[in-house]
Design an enzyme around this catalytic site. Structure first.
Site, PDB file in Angstrom:
ATOM      1  N   SER A   1       0.796  -1.240   0.000  1.00 17.76           N
ATOM      2  CA  SER A   1       0.000   0.000   0.000  1.00 17.76           C
ATOM      3  C   SER A   1       0.822   1.282   0.000  1.00 17.76           C
ATOM      4  CB  SER A   1      -0.917   0.025   1.210  1.00 17.76           C
ATOM      5  OG  SER A   1      -2.060  -0.722   0.923  1.00 17.76           O
TER       6      SER A   1
ATOM      7  N   LYS B   1       0.192   3.425  -2.902  1.00 16.88           N
ATOM      8  CA  LYS B   1      -1.065   4.139  -3.164  1.00 16.88           C
ATOM      9  C   LYS B   1      -0.901   5.658  -3.345  1.00 16.88           C
ATOM     10  CE  LYS B   1      -3.918   0.477  -1.282  1.00 16.88           C
ATOM     11  NZ  LYS B   1      -4.569  -0.121  -0.124  1.00 16.88           N
TER      12      LYS B   1
ATOM     13  N   TYR C   1      -3.447  -3.181 -10.302  1.00 12.20           N
ATOM     14  CA  TYR C   1      -3.363  -2.956  -8.856  1.00 12.20           C
ATOM     15  C   TYR C   1      -2.451  -3.995  -8.182  1.00 12.20           C
ATOM     16  CZ  TYR C   1      -4.793  -2.758  -3.968  1.00 12.20           C
ATOM     17  OH  TYR C   1      -4.784  -2.695  -2.597  1.00 12.20           O
TER      18      TYR C   1
ATOM     19  N   TYR D   1      -3.571   3.126   8.042  1.00 12.47           N
ATOM     20  CA  TYR D   1      -4.813   2.369   8.202  1.00 12.47           C
ATOM     21  C   TYR D   1      -5.659   3.006   9.306  1.00 12.47           C
ATOM     22  CZ  TYR D   1      -1.869  -0.921   5.652  1.00 12.47           C
ATOM     23  OH  TYR D   1      -1.031  -1.483   4.729  1.00 12.47           O
TER      24      TYR D   1
ATOM     25  N   VAL E   1       1.406  -3.814   3.889  1.00  9.11           N
ATOM     26  CA  VAL E   1       1.292  -5.070   4.640  1.00  9.11           C
ATOM     27  C   VAL E   1       2.501  -5.994   4.513  1.00  9.11           C
ATOM     28  CG1 VAL E   1      -1.222  -5.215   4.845  1.00  9.11           C
ATOM     29  CG2 VAL E   1      -0.094  -6.135   2.808  1.00  9.11           C
TER      30      VAL E   1
HETATM   31  N1  GLU Z   1      -1.988  -5.699  -1.991  1.00 10.95           N
HETATM   32  C1  GLU Z   1      -2.547  -5.529  -0.698  1.00 10.95           C
HETATM   33  C2  GLU Z   1      -4.046  -5.704  -0.742  1.00 10.95           C
HETATM   34  O1  GLU Z   1      -4.659  -5.134  -1.569  1.00 10.95           O
HETATM   35  C3  GLU Z   1      -2.181  -4.169  -0.177  1.00 10.95           C
HETATM   36  C4  GLU Z   1      -2.658  -3.995   1.212  1.00 10.95           C
HETATM   37  C5  GLU Z   1      -1.819  -3.057   2.028  1.00 10.95           C
HETATM   38  O2  GLU Z   1      -0.598  -3.009   1.937  1.00 10.95           O
HETATM   39  O3  GLU Z   1      -2.456  -2.351   2.809  1.00 10.95           O
HETATM   40  O4  GLU Z   1      -4.639  -6.401   0.018  1.00 10.95           O
END
Ligand code: GLU
Length: 305
Positions: free
Chosen positions: A61, A64, A189, A241, A259
């Site tokens: 993430s 993002k 993604y 988060y 994550v």
């Molecule tokens: N590829 C992970 C998902 O979409 C990213 C989640 C993350 O790092 O928060 O579940």
């Protein structure tokens, strides 16, 4: 600075036994939980590294905010934010609940999965490959690392087990938010999340954000100042988060967590910081990684608040 960074890493080692690596993406569960690395890149180009700073991990993430910048370059700000909101959720990153209960079905922000998948669907390119190559090129520019690439095994693992992300993507497709083909957007993604980086790479990206879009090494402009301001704001309000509030109190920096165990933090006008350690807490943040940041923030008085 080197001594303080080493001290921060030594302090954080005391917490390595807590938490566990993410396992909902099976490939991530294989990470070595004893790894701990940190990197600082100052906006004047000075660099400091400690621990396993060269060990690679998938960006997840942390990608993002970067995809958001590219999406904003490709579309008007009005278009992007008419389809994805600007508000923190208080829910988990992959939660579906607000999509159904909020009136507009619009993902609440670009840092949660639903919002990030929508953001990816706005990235321009004639084919899925062209879209991913544009994205990868932008990551390479920001990290000053022409060798960045993605991890096929993690990508495959995410694709095979991405039931919830498929649900989110289908939901926003049904709501008329997602553009293009659902499976092609998910491919983009998942590949984006699987880009392999090390602490040094994310510290460099964070240093570009810290200097409002300028390269810490050449002073060339890599990204518009306005977009860096926007993504740093999202990093403060939604980057960690549903622990973003507590992190703002304890560390006080724009940061984005992934994550796989990485965290990218940016100290406006001063430095970028990258940390990595795979064991996560229940909210999905690297425990030892956050301890490094807490130590540095206190010791160097980094909080922006
Ligand atoms: N590829 C992970 C998902 O979409 C990213 C989640 C993350 O790092 O928060 O579940």
């Amino acid at each position: 600075m080197q001594r303080i960074l080493d001290e921060a890493v030594e302090y954080a080692r005391n917490f390595l036994h807590q938490g566990k690596p993410a396992s909902y993406i099976p490939e991530l569960a294989k990470a070595d939980p004893s790894l701990l690395g940190a990197a600082i890149v100052e906006t004047n180009g000075s660099t400091y590294f400690s621990g396993d700073f060269e060990k690679s991990f998938t960006i997840q993430s942390i990608s993002k905010p970067i995809a958001l910048i590219l999406s904003l370059k490709d579309n008007s700000e009005n278009f992007v934010f008419s389809r994805v909101g600007m508000e923190p959720t208080g829910d988990a990153f992959n939660s579906i609940i607000k999509l159904e209960t909020e009136e507009s079905s619009k993902p609440l922000n670009p840092m949660i999965n639903a919002g990030a998948i929508a953001i990816d669907s706005f990235i321009k390119g004639k084919t899925p490959d062209e879209k991913f190559n544009r994205l990868l090129k932008f990551f390479r520019q920001l990290s000053h690392n022409p060798d960045l690439t993605y991890d096929h095994d993690v990508y495959r693992s995410e694709d095979e087990t991405g039931f919830r992300n498929r649900a989110l993507a289908n939901f926003i497709e049904d709501a008329g938010i997602l553009l293009g083909d659902v499976e092609e957007v998910l491919e983009l993604y998942f590949k984006q999340c699987s880009i392999k980086v090390c602490c040094k790479d994310i510290a460099i990206i964070a240093a570009v954000l810290a200097s409002n879009g300028l390269s810490p090494f050449t002073n060339n402009r890599i990204c518009e100042r306005h977009y860096t301001r926007l993504v740093k704001t999202f990093m403060v309000t939604c980057g960690m988060y549903d622990a973003s509030g507590e992190f703002a109190v304890k560390v006080g920096l724009p940061a984005k967590s992934g994550v796989a165990g990485g965290i990218m933090a940016t100290v406006p006008d001063r430095m970028g910081i990258g940390v990595y350690s795979p064991n996560l807490d229940v909210k999905g943040n690297s425990i030892a990684g956050m301890k490094v940041l807490e130590y540095l923030s206190t010791r160097l008085d980094l909080s922006i608040f």
